[in-house]
Design a protein around this motif. Structure first.
Motif, PDB file in Angstrom:
ATOM      1  N   ILE A   8       1.076  -8.957   4.527  1.00  0.00           N
ATOM      2  CA  ILE A   8       1.633  -8.454   3.231  1.00  0.00           C
ATOM      3  C   ILE A   8       1.639  -9.350   2.165  1.00  0.00           C
ATOM      4  CG2 ILE A   8       3.600  -7.216   2.029  1.00  0.00           C
ATOM      5  CD1 ILE A   8       4.409  -5.928   4.519  1.00  0.00           C
ATOM      6  N   ARG A  13      -2.550  -7.094  -1.372  1.00  0.00           N
ATOM      7  CA  ARG A  13      -2.105  -6.011  -0.375  1.00  0.00           C
ATOM      8  C   ARG A  13      -0.723  -5.832  -0.557  1.00  0.00           C
ATOM      9  NH1 ARG A  13      -5.899  -9.326   3.191  1.00  0.00           N
ATOM     10  NH2 ARG A  13      -3.894 -10.573   4.181  1.00  0.00           N
ATOM     11  N   LEU A  14      -0.180  -6.819  -1.249  1.00  0.00           N
ATOM     12  CA  LEU A  14       1.525  -6.534  -1.666  1.00  0.00           C
ATOM     13  C   LEU A  14       1.519  -5.409  -2.625  1.00  0.00           C
ATOM     14  CD1 LEU A  14       4.269  -7.297  -1.063  1.00  0.00           C
ATOM     15  CD2 LEU A  14       4.010  -9.127  -2.500  1.00  0.00           C
ATOM     16  N   MET A  17       0.551  -2.103  -1.229  1.00  0.00           N
ATOM     17  CA  MET A  17       1.673  -1.489  -0.529  1.00  0.00           C
ATOM     18  C   MET A  17       2.818  -0.919  -1.518  1.00  0.00           C
ATOM     19  SD  MET A  17       1.217  -2.119   2.912  1.00  0.00           S
ATOM     20  CE  MET A  17       3.077  -2.403   3.860  1.00  0.00           C
ATOM     21  N   LEU A  52      -5.170  -3.977   5.953  1.00  0.00           N
ATOM     22  CA  LEU A  52      -3.712  -3.333   6.028  1.00  0.00           C
ATOM     23  C   LEU A  52      -3.729  -2.053   7.343  1.00  0.00           C
ATOM     24  CD1 LEU A  52      -2.925  -3.043   2.264  1.00  0.00           C
ATOM     25  CD2 LEU A  52      -1.576  -4.182   4.150  1.00  0.00           C
ATOM     26  N   TYR A  57      -0.480  -0.622   8.828  1.00  0.00           N
ATOM     27  CA  TYR A  57       0.473  -0.384   7.677  1.00  0.00           C
ATOM     28  C   TYR A  57       0.081   0.848   6.570  1.00  0.00           C
ATOM     29  CZ  TYR A  57       2.709  -4.918   8.942  1.00  0.00           C
ATOM     30  OH  TYR A  57       3.404  -5.673   9.734  1.00  0.00           O
ATOM     31  N   LEU A  83       7.467  -3.405   4.499  1.00  0.00           N
ATOM     32  CA  LEU A  83       7.470  -3.942   3.056  1.00  0.00           C
ATOM     33  C   LEU A  83       8.892  -3.985   2.910  1.00  0.00           C
ATOM     34  CD1 LEU A  83       6.117  -4.295   0.292  1.00  0.00           C
ATOM     35  CD2 LEU A  83       6.410  -1.681  -0.084  1.00  0.00           C
TER      36      LEU A  83
END
Lengths: 101, 198
Positions: A8, A13-14, A17, A52, A57, A83
């Protein structure tokens, strides 16, 4: 403090999410909309989604909307938990700094 | 791989900004079909009112009834789709918050209808043009208020609708219904398409 989740931690990618977390549970986000929200190129976004997805995720569904191919992405329950833990990790760093002040 | 407090705070801010952007985009997408639906109904409703002004009451009862039924169907379809996804993910039947949210929006439409009807009874407008302007102004205010929580595009739609309604009311009183059919209804349809592209 523990080390952050490396999957993450990567900024794009953060963002992926976070964008998916904003949707109501059960709702899916189309790839093209996600790309506009996180402001990433198609190839870049695709690679990060694959990472991910491999981590469990996010989940990905590919189908056709009429004749148009469509890819939709949504946050899995492990992703939602990961997350939340990552956000708690960030808050712990900020809170620890404020307590020190 | 340790973050400084500043980096952590910046990341939290970036996360919140992305969540907000995503939530707004989702809200725009959900609202888009309703705007397009009511835009088309306004084109028909105001257009027919311009041709048969004496039958305005019957025309608008039919238009509002069609709009509410179609609106409920749109929301119900969306809620069922979300519930199907949630059920598939959870392996059980359960209602999702989004489904309730869709019903909430439909309930708001019903409450607004009752409010408008009550306000018209109390204010007792003397002309059809006043009624024809009052309702869009209430709708415009509703969108502007929604925009405070759900994104600036709703405020832009509300402001445009209010300005166009007032413009038609004061500048084109003789052709107000025609104006509202073409410009008011058209603005709603364009607004809906604009929200969909967000």
């Amino acid at each position: 403090l523990e080390q952050p989740d490396a999957v993450i931690h990567q900024p794009i990618r953060l963002k992926i999410m976070a964008a998916l977390k904003a949707l109501p549970r059960g709702e899916r986000l189309e790839f093209v909309r996600l790309r506009a929200i996180v402001n990433a190129t198609e190839g870049n976004l695709g690679a990060h989604i694959t990472t991910l997805e491999s981590a469990g995720y996010v989940q990905v569904a590919k189908d056709f909307n009429g004749k148009r191919p469509r890819t939709r992405v949504w946050l899995s329950e492990p992703g939602r938990r990961a997350l939340a833990e990552y956000i708690a990790y960030l808050r712990a760093i900020v809170d620890a700094d404020q307590e020190r002040i | 791989m340790t973050l400084s407090p500043n980096q952590a705070a910046d990341t939290l801010q970036a996360l919140a900004a992305t969540e907000r952007r995503s939530a707004h985009a989702y809200g725009y997408l959900q609202a888009s079909p309703d705007l397009i639906l009511w835009g088309v109904l306004w084109v028909v409703g105001y257009g027919l009112t311009d041709v048969w002004p004496r039958r305005a009451a019957a025309i608008w009862i039919a238009i509002i009834t069609i709009g509410l039924i179609a609106g409920f169907l749109i929301e119900f379809r969306a809620a069922r789709r979300i519930d199907a996804h949630t059920t598939a993910a959870a392996g059980s039947t359960r209602h999702d918050a989004a489904a309730h949210a869709h019903w909430m929006f439909s309930s708001i439409a019903m409450i607004a209808s009752v409010f408008i009807a009550a306000a018209l009874l109390v204010l007792a407008p003397v002309s059809g043009r006043q009624i024809g302007a009052f309702v869009p102004l209430v709708v415009a205010a509703g969108y502007a208020l929604l925009g405070l929580w759900r994104g600036l595009r709703f405020i832009a739609v509300g402001a445009a609708l209010a300005v166009l309604t007032l413009g038609g009311f004061f500048l084109l009183p003789r052709h107000f219904d025609l104006w509202m059919a073409a410009v008011g209804g058209g603005a709603l349809v364009l607004g809906g398409l604009w929200l969909r592209r967000a």
